[in-house]
Design a protein around this motif. Structure first.
Motif, mmCIF file in Angstrom:
data_model
loop_
_atom_site.group_PDB
_atom_site.id
_atom_site.type_symbol
_atom_site.label_atom_id
_atom_site.label_comp_id
_atom_site.label_asym_id
_atom_site.label_seq_id
_atom_site.Cartn_x
_atom_site.Cartn_y
_atom_site.Cartn_z
ATOM 1 N N THR A 147 0.906 -1.256 0.128
ATOM 2 C CA THR A 147 0.091 0.170 -0.268
ATOM 3 C C THR A 147 0.734 1.162 0.025
ATOM 4 O OG1 THR A 147 -1.555 -1.224 1.342
ATOM 5 C CG2 THR A 147 -1.605 1.084 1.300
ATOM 6 N N PHE A 148 0.651 2.029 -0.706
ATOM 7 C CA PHE A 148 1.234 3.592 -0.800
ATOM 8 C C PHE A 148 0.349 4.584 -0.752
ATOM 9 C CE2 PHE A 148 3.177 6.922 -3.404
ATOM 10 C CZ PHE A 148 4.416 7.139 -2.572
ATOM 11 N N THR A 149 0.461 5.483 0.131
ATOM 12 C CA THR A 149 -0.396 6.743 0.307
ATOM 13 C C THR A 149 0.484 7.912 -0.112
ATOM 14 O OG1 THR A 149 -1.462 5.523 2.108
ATOM 15 C CG2 THR A 149 -1.557 7.763 2.184
ATOM 16 N N TRP A 150 -0.190 8.596 -0.854
ATOM 17 C CA TRP A 150 0.550 10.074 -1.063
ATOM 18 C C TRP A 150 -0.582 11.103 -1.306
ATOM 19 C CZ3 TRP A 150 0.374 12.822 -6.001
ATOM 20 C CH2 TRP A 150 1.430 13.781 -5.785
ATOM 21 N N LYS A 151 -0.501 11.887 -0.273
ATOM 22 C CA LYS A 151 -1.455 13.045 -0.261
ATOM 23 C C LYS A 151 -3.047 12.473 0.024
ATOM 24 C CE LYS A 151 1.174 16.651 -2.254
ATOM 25 N NZ LYS A 151 1.225 17.742 -3.434
ATOM 26 N N HIS A 152 -3.852 12.724 -0.848
ATOM 27 C CA HIS A 152 -5.288 12.031 -0.914
ATOM 28 C C HIS A 152 -5.455 10.920 -1.622
ATOM 29 C CE1 HIS A 152 -6.583 15.905 1.329
ATOM 30 N NE2 HIS A 152 -5.948 16.403 0.235
ATOM 31 N N PHE A 153 -4.346 10.275 -2.105
ATOM 32 C CA PHE A 153 -4.469 9.137 -2.879
ATOM 33 C C PHE A 153 -3.899 8.141 -2.071
ATOM 34 C CE2 PHE A 153 -4.181 12.149 -6.162
ATOM 35 C CZ PHE A 153 -5.214 11.784 -7.141
ATOM 36 N N ASP A 154 -4.694 6.637 -2.144
ATOM 37 C CA ASP A 154 -4.232 5.435 -1.568
ATOM 38 C C ASP A 154 -4.263 4.349 -2.698
ATOM 39 O OD1 ASP A 154 -4.266 6.351 1.030
ATOM 40 O OD2 ASP A 154 -6.325 6.029 1.291
ATOM 41 N N MET A 155 -3.046 3.818 -2.807
ATOM 42 C CA MET A 155 -2.872 2.724 -3.979
ATOM 43 C C MET A 155 -2.461 1.397 -3.278
ATOM 44 S SD MET A 155 -1.195 5.312 -6.500
ATOM 45 C CE MET A 155 -0.645 6.364 -5.378
ATOM 46 N N LEU A 156 -3.102 0.403 -3.786
ATOM 47 C CA LEU A 156 -2.835 -1.048 -3.284
ATOM 48 C C LEU A 156 -2.513 -1.868 -4.558
ATOM 49 C CD1 LEU A 156 -4.018 -2.652 -0.340
ATOM 50 C CD2 LEU A 156 -4.561 -3.842 -2.520
ATOM 51 N N GLY A 157 -1.518 -2.594 -4.372
ATOM 52 C CA GLY A 157 -1.370 -3.575 -5.392
ATOM 53 C C GLY A 157 -0.525 -4.989 -4.766
ATOM 54 N N GLY A 158 -1.007 -6.000 -5.447
ATOM 55 C CA GLY A 158 -0.456 -7.196 -5.152
ATOM 56 C C GLY A 158 -0.762 -8.063 -6.080
ATOM 57 N N VAL A 159 -0.669 -9.575 -5.605
ATOM 58 C CA VAL A 159 -0.978 -10.822 -6.380
ATOM 59 C C VAL A 159 -1.760 -11.648 -5.070
ATOM 60 C CG1 VAL A 159 1.148 -11.816 -6.150
ATOM 61 C CG2 VAL A 159 -0.321 -12.652 -8.025
ATOM 62 N N ASN A 160 -2.638 -12.279 -5.631
ATOM 63 C CA ASN A 160 -3.200 -13.554 -4.817
ATOM 64 C C ASN A 160 -3.051 -14.847 -5.589
ATOM 65 O OD1 ASN A 160 -4.708 -15.095 -3.228
ATOM 66 N ND2 ASN A 160 -6.892 -14.107 -3.784
ATOM 67 N N LEU A 161 -2.112 -15.509 -4.933
ATOM 68 C CA LEU A 161 -1.693 -16.909 -5.336
ATOM 69 C C LEU A 161 -2.437 -18.047 -4.658
ATOM 70 C CD1 LEU A 161 2.033 -16.341 -5.205
ATOM 71 C CD2 LEU A 161 0.530 -16.298 -7.437
ATOM 72 N N VAL A 162 -3.479 -18.956 -5.439
ATOM 73 C CA VAL A 162 -4.333 -19.945 -4.619
ATOM 74 C C VAL A 162 -3.701 -21.100 -5.275
ATOM 75 C CG1 VAL A 162 -6.608 -20.858 -4.056
ATOM 76 C CG2 VAL A 162 -6.116 -18.125 -4.278
ATOM 77 N N TYR A 163 -3.433 -22.233 -4.375
ATOM 78 C CA TYR A 163 -3.333 -23.515 -4.958
ATOM 79 C C TYR A 163 -4.317 -24.465 -4.418
ATOM 80 C CZ TYR A 163 -1.402 -28.379 -5.242
ATOM 81 O OH TYR A 163 -1.142 -29.593 -5.471
ATOM 82 N N GLN A 164 -4.967 -25.340 -5.185
ATOM 83 C CA GLN A 164 -6.067 -26.176 -4.753
ATOM 84 C C GLN A 164 -5.784 -27.757 -5.269
ATOM 85 O OE1 GLN A 164 -9.850 -25.472 -5.960
ATOM 86 N NE2 GLN A 164 -9.273 -24.612 -7.989
ATOM 87 N N ASN A 165 -5.957 -28.562 -4.646
ATOM 88 C CA ASN A 165 -6.094 -30.107 -5.264
ATOM 89 C C ASN A 165 -7.441 -30.419 -5.679
ATOM 90 O OD1 ASN A 165 -7.508 -30.393 -2.784
ATOM 91 N ND2 ASN A 165 -6.223 -32.369 -2.454
ATOM 92 N N ASP A 166 -8.230 -29.776 -5.784
ATOM 93 C CA ASP A 166 -9.788 -29.949 -6.338
ATOM 94 C C ASP A 166 -9.829 -29.945 -8.047
ATOM 95 O OD1 ASP A 166 -12.317 -31.128 -6.689
ATOM 96 O OD2 ASP A 166 -13.116 -29.222 -5.357
ATOM 97 N N GLU A 167 -9.748 -31.070 -8.717
ATOM 98 C CA GLU A 167 -9.775 -31.067 -10.210
ATOM 99 C C GLU A 167 -11.084 -30.956 -10.537
ATOM 100 O OE1 GLU A 167 -7.721 -34.520 -11.409
ATOM 101 O OE2 GLU A 167 -5.756 -33.804 -10.515
ATOM 102 N N ASP A 168 -12.033 -31.201 -10.057
ATOM 103 C CA ASP A 168 -13.494 -30.957 -10.267
ATOM 104 C C ASP A 168 -14.064 -29.361 -10.391
ATOM 105 O OD1 ASP A 168 -13.969 -33.852 -10.114
ATOM 106 O OD2 ASP A 168 -14.847 -33.867 -8.117
ATOM 107 N N VAL A 169 -13.320 -28.661 -9.710
ATOM 108 C CA VAL A 169 -13.642 -27.251 -9.756
ATOM 109 C C VAL A 169 -12.609 -26.540 -10.848
ATOM 110 C CG1 VAL A 169 -13.520 -24.967 -8.299
ATOM 111 C CG2 VAL A 169 -14.043 -27.042 -7.390
ATOM 112 N N SER A 170 -11.246 -26.958 -10.845
ATOM 113 C CA SER A 170 -10.593 -26.248 -11.905
ATOM 114 C C SER A 170 -9.437 -27.415 -12.439
ATOM 115 C CB SER A 170 -9.585 -25.214 -11.177
ATOM 116 O OG SER A 170 -8.695 -24.578 -12.150
ATOM 117 N N VAL A 171 -9.146 -27.267 -13.459
ATOM 118 C CA VAL A 171 -7.874 -28.083 -13.929
ATOM 119 C C VAL A 171 -6.394 -27.662 -13.562
ATOM 120 C CG1 VAL A 171 -9.359 -29.013 -15.898
ATOM 121 C CG2 VAL A 171 -8.252 -27.015 -16.448
#
Length: 135
Positions: A73-97
């Protein structure tokens, strides 16, 4: 919430759920999660969120997912900016290949007054379904 040192904090949580119904459907869930943040300076904060979610259905099927979500998160004057990544590992092949899913995280907000704060947000996540969500 616990503080490591000035400008940093962390929290660890856990939960267990047991669900069953009249149709002999059973489910056990275990969830462990943690969140932490570190204030790099007056304008920049680094955040980390992670959780491990496991489910067992009728003593035969096991499903789990692991989420790691680093953001900055970066805050400058009246601006707030947030950036990132969401990494999700799952073992359910019925939902996603694909076992590993990558979702972007971006948010920009402008505070013009106490009651007006327009923002733009783009993000994604894995939606979990379980017996508990249907009860």
């Amino acid at each position: 919430m616990s503080a490591l040192q000035s400008g940093s904090s962390y929290q660890v949580d856990g939960a267990f759920h047991h669900c069953s119904n009249a149709l002999q459907a059973r489910e056990d869930q275990l969830q462990l999660s943690g969140v932490g943040s570190y204030a790099w300076d007056d304008h920049t904060t680094i955040h980390m969120y992670t959780d491990l979610h496991g489910a067992k259905f009728n003593a035969t099927a096991h499903r789990y997912s692991l989420r790691v979500k680093p953001t900055i998160t970066f805050t400058w004057k009246h601006f707030d900016m947030l950036g990132g990544v969401n990494l999700v590992y799952q073992n359910d092949e019925d939902v996603s290949v694909r076992p590993l899913n990558v979702y972007p995280i971006f948010q920009c907000a402008y505070t013009s007054s106490k009651w007006f704060r327009p923002y733009l947000r783009v993000c994604g996540d894995l939606q979990r379904h379980s017996l508990q969500s249907f009860m």
